[in-house]
Design a protein around this motif. Structure first.
Motif, short mmCIF file in Angstrom:
data_model
loop_
_atom_site.label_atom_id
_atom_site.label_comp_id
_atom_site.label_asym_id
_atom_site.label_seq_id
_atom_site.Cartn_x
_atom_site.Cartn_y
_atom_site.Cartn_z
N ALA A 1 0.84 -1.19 0.00
CA ALA A 1 0.00 0.00 0.00
C ALA A 1 0.88 1.24 0.00
CB ALA A 1 -0.92 0.00 1.22
N LEU A 2 0.89 1.96 -1.13
CA LEU A 2 1.67 3.19 -1.22
C LEU A 2 0.85 4.34 -0.65
CD1 LEU A 2 4.24 4.65 -2.24
CD2 LEU A 2 3.04 5.01 -4.40
N VAL A 3 1.37 4.97 0.42
CA VAL A 3 0.64 6.04 1.11
C VAL A 3 1.57 7.23 1.29
CG1 VAL A 3 -0.75 4.33 2.33
CG2 VAL A 3 1.26 5.31 3.46
N ARG A 4 1.00 8.44 1.24
CA ARG A 4 1.81 9.64 1.48
C ARG A 4 1.96 9.92 2.96
NH1 ARG A 4 -0.47 14.60 -1.67
NH2 ARG A 4 -2.46 13.70 -0.99
N SER A 5 0.95 9.56 3.75
CA SER A 5 0.95 9.87 5.18
C SER A 5 0.84 8.59 6.00
CB SER A 5 -0.21 10.80 5.52
OG SER A 5 -0.40 10.90 6.91
N ILE A 49 3.10 -1.39 4.29
CA ILE A 49 2.88 0.03 4.06
C ILE A 49 4.16 0.63 3.48
CG2 ILE A 49 2.39 2.26 5.13
CD1 ILE A 49 -0.01 0.41 5.02
N VAL A 50 4.02 1.26 2.31
CA VAL A 50 5.15 1.91 1.65
C VAL A 50 4.89 3.41 1.69
CG1 VAL A 50 6.50 2.09 -0.48
CG2 VAL A 50 5.38 -0.08 0.11
N VAL A 51 5.69 4.14 2.46
CA VAL A 51 5.46 5.58 2.64
C VAL A 51 6.21 6.35 1.56
CG1 VAL A 51 5.64 7.54 4.21
CG2 VAL A 51 5.16 5.24 5.12
N GLY A 52 5.46 7.10 0.77
CA GLY A 52 6.04 7.88 -0.32
C GLY A 52 4.91 8.37 -1.21
#
Length: 356
Positions: free
Chosen positions: A65-69, A88-91
């Motif tokens: 799951a690519l998430v900004r926050s 969770i992939v933060v970016g």
């Protein structure tokens, strides 16, 4: 293992319905799926439905799951973050972090979504759509994925006034000099970029042209028109229209839309667009306001006409999407317009109570 939405029974029912439907796709068992825009309405529902698929039917899907926050991800996914198969992939899509693991499928849903944002930040809207999509396509190419879906929009058809359902080969018209067109024009270009990567590099990408989609899971403070209407019923205030409400379109329930995305991913043809809508929900904004007002005894419809471009309002259109191509894949909508609003209102009420 916790259920996916322990506090919202409406949303949990939708998740379980999707997971049950996904059992017909054994090709995703033991595979890895990347979702961009994973904290968005449809992205988060994809993530939760795949977790439910793993929990209930032992599909062992690895979910990236690519998430900004990271904080927003914690709020939306809660205890599900402990799920062994959720990563969770933060970016963001403009700067995708390195993902070492194999990826088999991609749902690309990261996008600007607010009309106000489109007119206040048109450059960023275009940059996210085009450069972000290119980055995702490059990742799909590098990972040699088995399939990818680009989540586009009915707005690629522009300002149509059609009495007939609009098929995917309709060109439509967009004014390139309108600042509001930053969204629709960049969606068109991103679609063409998908086709270019497919033709030149063999990336197996399909395109989902989504109509406005809503249902359980819409946040209470969402500012889109369907959420504004639902809040009016909940708060016992009048629905206020700032246009004459003559725009006509059809809609789609969230769980129906997510199911459609999987049909497109796994049954669709590469370099092909599919309209995603419930063909039986065509209605004007004015008629929809009246429908929703009828669900609340203290709610009426008022008109305060003040439409202009600075508000980010869409031009007046009459467009109902032809979904024959999607139906040919075996998909059909399950939730009608009145049930969509009943579920939306009930879900928003639950979330409002939880927030107190």
């Amino acid at each position: 293992m916790p259920v996916e939405s322990p506090d919202n029974s409406i949303l949990q029912k939708d998740i379980e319905r999707i997971a049950d439907n996904l059992r017909q796709f054994p090709e995703i068992r033991n595979k890895a799926i990347l979702i961009t825009g994973a904290t968005g309405l449809l992205g988060s529902l994809i993530v939760k439905s795949l977790i439910c698929l793993n929990r209930c039917y032992s599909y062992n899907v690895s979910i990236f799951a690519l998430v900004r926050s990271e904080e927003k991800a914690k709020t939306i996914f809660g205890a599900l973050l402990d799920h062994a198969n959720l990563h969770i992939v933060v970016g963001d899509v403009l700067h995708i972090p390195d993902i070492q693991e194999p990826i088999d499928y991609i749902f690309h849903g990261a996008s600007a979504t607010s009309s106000k944002y489109f007119v206040e930040y048109p450059v960023e809207t275009i940059e996210t759509a085009i450069n972000g999509t290119r980055n995702v396509l490059e990742l799909a190419r590098a990972k040699n994925v088995s399939g990818m879906v680009y989540m586009s929009s009915l707005e690629v058809y522009g300002a149509l006034h059609s009495d007939e359902p609009v098929p995917e080969d309709h060109g439509g018209y967009i004014d390139p000099l309108s600042i509001r067109s930053s969204y629709s024009e960049s969606k068109r270009m991103a679609e063409n970029l998908c086709c270019a990567f497919s033709a030149q590099y063999g990336v197996p990408v399909k395109i989902a042209r989504l109509t406005q989609t809503f249902g359980a899971g819409v946040s209470y403070d969402d500012n889109r028109v369907f959420a504004q209407f639902a809040r009016s019923v909940i708060e016992k205030t009048n629905i206020v229209l700032h246009t004459d409400g003559s725009t006509v379109r059809n809609y789609c329930y969230t769980s129906d839309a997510v199911r459609a995305l999987f049909y497109i991913l796994l049954r669709g043809e590469n370099r092909t667009a599919y309209n995603v809508a419930n063909k039986d929900t065509g209605i004007s904004i004015r008629e929809m306001a009246a429908l929703v007002a009828s669900l609340g005894s203290d709610t009426e419809v008022e008109f305060h006409l003040e439409a202009n471009e600075k508000h980010g309002y869409n031009p007046t259109v009459k467009i109902c999407l032809d979904t024959s191509r999607l139906h040919d894949l075996g998909w059909s909508a399950a939730v009608g317009l009145e049930e969509m609003f009943h579920n939306l209102i009930h879900s928003m009420k639950i979330d409002a109570e939880l927030a107190k």
